[in-house]
Write a protein that holds these residues in place. Sequence first.
Motif, PDB file in Angstrom:
ATOM      1  N   LEU A  23       0.828  -1.204   0.000  1.00  0.00           N
ATOM      2  CA  LEU A  23       0.000   0.000   0.000  1.00  0.00           C
ATOM      3  C   LEU A  23       0.865   1.258   0.000  1.00  0.00           C
ATOM      4  O   LEU A  23       0.535   2.241  -0.658  1.00  0.00           O
ATOM      5  CB  LEU A  23      -0.946  -0.004   1.191  1.00  0.00           C
ATOM      6  N   ALA A  24       1.962   1.244   0.745  1.00  0.00           N
ATOM      7  CA  ALA A  24       2.846   2.413   0.789  1.00  0.00           C
ATOM      8  C   ALA A  24       3.517   2.643  -0.558  1.00  0.00           C
ATOM      9  O   ALA A  24       3.739   3.789  -0.963  1.00  0.00           O
ATOM     10  CB  ALA A  24       3.891   2.225   1.882  1.00  0.00           C
ATOM     11  N   CYS A  25       3.844   1.584  -1.256  1.00  0.00           N
ATOM     12  CA  CYS A  25       4.501   1.730  -2.566  1.00  0.00           C
ATOM     13  C   CYS A  25       3.547   2.275  -3.619  1.00  0.00           C
ATOM     14  O   CYS A  25       3.972   2.939  -4.568  1.00  0.00           O
ATOM     15  CB  CYS A  25       5.065   0.393  -3.025  1.00  0.00           C
ATOM     16  N   HIS A  26       2.264   2.014  -3.476  1.00  0.00           N
ATOM     17  CA  HIS A  26       1.293   2.483  -4.455  1.00  0.00           C
ATOM     18  C   HIS A  26       0.770   3.878  -4.144  1.00  0.00           C
ATOM     19  O   HIS A  26       0.049   4.458  -4.951  1.00  0.00           O
ATOM     20  CB  HIS A  26       0.120   1.509  -4.563  1.00  0.00           C
ATOM     21  N   ALA A  27       1.127   4.408  -2.989  1.00  0.00           N
ATOM     22  CA  ALA A  27       0.676   5.752  -2.632  1.00  0.00           C
ATOM     23  C   ALA A  27       1.422   6.770  -3.479  1.00  0.00           C
ATOM     24  O   ALA A  27       2.606   6.637  -3.755  1.00  0.00           O
ATOM     25  CB  ALA A  27       0.932   6.023  -1.154  1.00  0.00           C
ATOM     26  N   SER A  28       0.724   7.784  -3.913  1.00  0.00           N
ATOM     27  CA  SER A  28       1.363   8.830  -4.710  1.00  0.00           C
ATOM     28  C   SER A  28       1.069  10.181  -4.068  1.00  0.00           C
ATOM     29  O   SER A  28      -0.037  10.427  -3.589  1.00  0.00           O
ATOM     30  CB  SER A  28       0.849   8.809  -6.151  1.00  0.00           C
ATOM     31  N   PRO A  29       2.058  11.070  -4.050  1.00  0.00           N
ATOM     32  CA  PRO A  29       1.842  12.377  -3.435  1.00  0.00           C
ATOM     33  C   PRO A  29       0.890  13.222  -4.280  1.00  0.00           C
ATOM     34  O   PRO A  29       0.884  13.136  -5.511  1.00  0.00           O
ATOM     35  CB  PRO A  29       3.232  12.997  -3.393  1.00  0.00           C
ATOM     36  N   GLN A  30       0.101  13.998  -3.611  1.00  0.00           N
ATOM     37  CA  GLN A  30      -0.830  14.884  -4.292  1.00  0.00           C
ATOM     38  C   GLN A  30      -0.142  16.221  -4.545  1.00  0.00           C
ATOM     39  O   GLN A  30       0.651  16.682  -3.733  1.00  0.00           O
ATOM     40  CB  GLN A  30      -2.080  15.106  -3.424  1.00  0.00           C
ATOM     41  N   PRO A  31      -0.420  16.857  -5.676  1.00  0.00           N
ATOM     42  CA  PRO A  31       0.194  18.158  -5.934  1.00  0.00           C
ATOM     43  C   PRO A  31      -0.305  19.195  -4.923  1.00  0.00           C
ATOM     44  O   PRO A  31      -1.448  19.139  -4.474  1.00  0.00           O
ATOM     45  CB  PRO A  31      -0.268  18.503  -7.355  1.00  0.00           C
ATOM     46  N   GLN A  32       0.590  20.107  -4.573  1.00  0.00           N
ATOM     47  CA  GLN A  32       0.245  21.129  -3.593  1.00  0.00           C
ATOM     48  C   GLN A  32      -0.723  22.128  -4.201  1.00  0.00           C
ATOM     49  O   GLN A  32      -0.535  22.598  -5.321  1.00  0.00           O
ATOM     50  CB  GLN A  32       1.508  21.850  -3.131  1.00  0.00           C
ATOM     51  N   GLN A  33      -1.757  22.449  -3.455  1.00  0.00           N
ATOM     52  CA  GLN A  33      -2.746  23.403  -3.939  1.00  0.00           C
ATOM     53  C   GLN A  33      -2.235  24.820  -3.719  1.00  0.00           C
ATOM     54  O   GLN A  33      -1.592  25.118  -2.724  1.00  0.00           O
ATOM     55  CB  GLN A  33      -4.069  23.221  -3.204  1.00  0.00           C
ATOM     56  N   MET A  34      -2.512  25.679  -4.665  1.00  0.00           N
ATOM     57  CA  MET A  34      -2.111  27.077  -4.558  1.00  0.00           C
ATOM     58  C   MET A  34      -3.085  27.795  -3.633  1.00  0.00           C
ATOM     59  O   MET A  34      -4.300  27.609  -3.727  1.00  0.00           O
ATOM     60  CB  MET A  34      -2.117  27.742  -5.931  1.00  0.00           C
ATOM     61  N   GLN A  36      -4.676  31.307  -2.336  1.00  0.00           N
ATOM     62  CA  GLN A  36      -4.882  32.674  -2.793  1.00  0.00           C
ATOM     63  C   GLN A  36      -4.370  33.658  -1.749  1.00  0.00           C
ATOM     64  O   GLN A  36      -4.605  33.498  -0.556  1.00  0.00           O
ATOM     65  CB  GLN A  36      -6.376  32.928  -3.042  1.00  0.00           C
ATOM     66  N   GLY A  37      -3.666  34.673  -2.184  1.00  0.00           N
ATOM     67  CA  GLY A  37      -3.196  35.724  -1.291  1.00  0.00           C
ATOM     68  C   GLY A  37      -1.916  35.392  -0.558  1.00  0.00           C
ATOM     69  O   GLY A  37      -1.438  36.181   0.240  1.00  0.00           O
ATOM     70  N   VAL A  38      -1.339  34.243  -0.799  1.00  0.00           N
ATOM     71  CA  VAL A  38      -0.099  33.846  -0.145  1.00  0.00           C
ATOM     72  C   VAL A  38       0.916  33.546  -1.235  1.00  0.00           C
ATOM     73  O   VAL A  38       0.589  32.955  -2.261  1.00  0.00           O
ATOM     74  CB  VAL A  38      -0.322  32.588   0.743  1.00  0.00           C
ATOM     75  N   SER A  39       2.150  33.939  -1.007  1.00  0.00           N
ATOM     76  CA  SER A  39       3.176  33.707  -2.021  1.00  0.00           C
ATOM     77  C   SER A  39       3.683  32.266  -1.954  1.00  0.00           C
ATOM     78  O   SER A  39       4.837  31.998  -2.261  1.00  0.00           O
ATOM     79  CB  SER A  39       4.329  34.686  -1.840  1.00  0.00           C
ATOM     80  N   ASN A  40       2.820  31.355  -1.517  1.00  0.00           N
ATOM     81  CA  ASN A  40       3.099  29.924  -1.448  1.00  0.00           C
ATOM     82  C   ASN A  40       4.360  29.594  -0.653  1.00  0.00           C
ATOM     83  O   ASN A  40       5.118  28.705  -0.979  1.00  0.00           O
ATOM     84  CB  ASN A  40       3.140  29.308  -2.833  1.00  0.00           C
ATOM     85  N   ILE A  41       4.581  30.398   0.369  1.00  0.00           N
ATOM     86  CA  ILE A  41       5.599  30.150   1.380  1.00  0.00           C
ATOM     87  C   ILE A  41       6.972  29.905   0.746  1.00  0.00           C
ATOM     88  O   ILE A  41       7.650  28.938   1.021  1.00  0.00           O
ATOM     89  CB  ILE A  41       5.170  28.994   2.304  1.00  0.00           C
ATOM     90  N   VAL A  42       7.359  30.780  -0.119  1.00  0.00           N
ATOM     91  CA  VAL A  42       8.697  30.753  -0.699  1.00  0.00           C
ATOM     92  C   VAL A  42       9.492  31.857  -0.003  1.00  0.00           C
ATOM     93  O   VAL A  42       9.045  32.995   0.053  1.00  0.00           O
ATOM     94  CB  VAL A  42       8.645  31.005  -2.228  1.00  0.00           C
ATOM     95  N   PRO A  43      10.652  31.517   0.573  1.00  0.00           N
ATOM     96  CA  PRO A  43      11.414  32.548   1.286  1.00  0.00           C
ATOM     97  C   PRO A  43      11.953  33.613   0.336  1.00  0.00           C
ATOM     98  O   PRO A  43      12.316  33.316  -0.803  1.00  0.00           O
ATOM     99  CB  PRO A  43      12.553  31.767   1.940  1.00  0.00           C
ATOM    100  N   ASP A  44      11.981  34.844   0.830  1.00  0.00           N
ATOM    101  CA  ASP A  44      12.567  35.893   0.005  1.00  0.00           C
ATOM    102  C   ASP A  44      14.095  35.823   0.117  1.00  0.00           C
ATOM    103  O   ASP A  44      14.638  34.949   0.784  1.00  0.00           O
ATOM    104  CB  ASP A  44      12.031  37.271   0.401  1.00  0.00           C
ATOM    105  N   GLU A  45      14.792  36.743  -0.533  1.00  0.00           N
ATOM    106  CA  GLU A  45      16.258  36.689  -0.587  1.00  0.00           C
ATOM    107  C   GLU A  45      16.886  36.819   0.801  1.00  0.00           C
ATOM    108  O   GLU A  45      17.851  36.130   1.125  1.00  0.00           O
ATOM    109  CB  GLU A  45      16.779  37.782  -1.512  1.00  0.00           C
TER     110      GLU A  45
END
Length: 65
Positions: A23-34, A36-45
């Motif tokens: 079961l663990a081998c057949h599990a697949s990660p789900q794409p991260q949902q975007m 709204q209003g957040v810069s998707n938690i990407v650090p700035d410089e």
Amino acid sequence: MDFKLVKEMLKRILLVTFTAAVLACHASPQPQQMVQGVSNIVPDEKQALVCKEIVTLIENWNYKK
């Protein structure tokens, strides 16, 4: 303990372990949902620079090398 009882317990443990592994081998990660209003938690410089400096300090001044 009876040998047959131990043998049956081991069979069940191996079956459960094998099933969990399959079961663990057949599990697949789900794409991260975007979000709204957040810069998707990407650090700035500045935050990226601070993180790199902290990692460098930990690597250079750690007791265990």
